[in-house]
Design an enzyme around this catalytic site. Sequence first.
Site, PDB file in Angstrom:
ATOM      1  N   LYS A  70      -0.959   4.306  -6.184  1.00 48.77           N
ATOM      2  CA  LYS A  70      -0.931   2.954  -5.638  1.00 48.77           C
ATOM      3  C   LYS A  70       0.291   2.161  -6.062  1.00 48.77           C
ATOM      4  CE  LYS A  70      -5.925   2.380  -5.044  1.00 48.77           C
ATOM      5  NZ  LYS A  70      -6.351   3.724  -5.397  1.00 48.77           N
ATOM      6  N   ARG A  88      -5.619  10.440   5.040  1.00 48.73           N
ATOM      7  CA  ARG A  88      -6.679  11.337   5.515  1.00 48.73           C
ATOM      8  C   ARG A  88      -7.473  10.623   6.596  1.00 48.73           C
ATOM      9  NH1 ARG A  88     -10.900   8.616   3.219  1.00 48.73           N
ATOM     10  NH2 ARG A  88     -10.610   7.759   1.131  1.00 48.73           N
TER      11      ARG A  88
END
Length: 648
Positions: A116, A297
């Site tokens: 992140k 994803r």
Amino acid sequence: MIESLLIANRGEIACRIIRTAREMGIRTVAVYSDADANALHVRQADEAVHIGPSPARESYLVGDKIIAAAKATAAQAIHPGYGFLSENAEFAQAVIDAGLVWVGPRPDSIRAMGLKDAAKARMIAAGVPVTPGYLGEDQSPARLEAEADAIGYPVLIKAVAGGGGKGMRRVDAATDFDDALASCKREAASSFGDDRVLLEKYILSPRHIEVQVFGDTHGNVVHLFERDCSLQRRHQKVIEEAPAPGMDEATREAICAAAVRAAKAVDYVGAGTIEFIADASEGLRADRIWFMEMNTRLQVEHPVTEEITGQDLVEWQLRVASGEELPKRQEELSIRGWAMEARLYAEDPVTFLPSIGQLQIYRPQHALVRIETGYSEGSEVSPFYDPMIEKLVSHADTRVEAATILADACAGVEVWPVKTNAPLLWRALEHPVFLAGDVTTSFIEDHKAELAPPSETPDAVFFAGAVAIAVSSWHGRPTDLTSGRVELRRAGKADVWREAFGFRLNAPVERGIQVTVDGQTETVDLSDKWRTSTHYAELVADGWAIPFEGQWFHATLPRGAASAGGTSGDGAILAPMPGRVTAVEVAAGDTVTKSQRLVTLEAMKMEHSLTAPFDGVVAELNAVAGAQVGEGTLLVKVERAPQNNPSP
């Protein structure tokens, strides 16, 4: 086009991928652990390969076993689904190096967006607005606490390698920071093998908005509009919808354009989601929406996007992985109607503790709702994996219509004896604040009293149980009935009782039937008018299962209440489910106060705090950090503190 596909996953997403692959004429291969030997995805695939013991770290997380299974079955490609190894760049590279097709983004893109802190730095460079916070390398508790003080409370601690709501803690005051940081790091290390964290300013009126993006190997990137995933509990999404309520066209254009820029910044291929946090204190505005992270994803909530766009995103994934261009250009995509998805979790609707066991009753069906599941009647909900049983998805012309349809489906969920969050889903979908579209990520916490099931068993449930017992006795003995359902339907001034197998009651009404429901015994007068809607009771091995507003109750002949584990009245702290002890906060002989945390148990991918039931002393301590324990194991025993009575 890919001709054979191995799905490196389990449950509903494996079944979802198999369905589309079959429609495309693609042969499918499933993998399974010991716990999943008889799972639905194993039965649906063309071929299945056993890859190890039940714990995911010994099966679904072992990339070498999955690649070996693909080679042994002559599979050309591997689809990772979501979770497990889906965002593992090293696994993606290993698949490619083995000469197989990876149905997902390039490994470099996964690396770029997987951490992140690095992802945020890249987004800043690409001109995508990000949430204020700390992304530094210095991970010492002192530095992190100093940065939190500088940002200003409340702050959010987030695992750098996190996802799915794991490794996240909101901290409201400096005095709580150390404990929250330690817990967050433990959960992050357990879930992702990386305990590093970052800090963000916590937005006080937050909306979770995400944009579905798709790229191909020909340089094309499109978005498929936004989803609102604001309705969450403990950072885990519960209800998602598309489009986002209150999103005007100008704001939609701005956020979707930012998402496309983000995807292009990492040369993205395949399905991905750009997640944003919005400050909704003044409604949705483009200048109050910031990038949080990217999920490289397919998302759990992808069906709502499919419903409003009419596209099959798994088919898109397989076509892109086969080298084709995106099936649609941006100008060919549009929003039609409204879609909502509810996640049905195996958890107690009151305590939210995970619930496991065999699905003795499970009927995933509703005429107006799409249901995605990896279970069938007789399946076992184990403690080894995510507690989601199914996803229920509605689609209608308007938001209120979609919510109404989905609420009806949640109220009618048929699952026994595993407990589910269906009562919470039903109440949330019917709540006036939700229906008004005024939902933030704190909605469940803010309205928990209204969303909780009633503290007392409804009269209608006792009535249904009494009727069931009466029907049984009129057949001779309760054990003479081996199957069937007693249905209760209002018919004008009289109630009609009948059984599903055709027996119609003509016997005189009996008075004073005693029934025990979940340990509470009542006497029911069957001559009283029944003032509730259609209801029924279903025979199970040891009594009758009675559904009511999404919640199922257990009715038996009176025989006393049974204890159910957890915290008993004598101060025994029992493991409420199988799990691993991650922290022990006390020692034998310690003085403790009511609600003080004693032990932390990790089960079904979440941490659960077990606390002192009253002021007292730790008389017995059996919990050991790192140990696996079974349901009902005595972990701690607390004895009440002696009372200091004044001298006479």
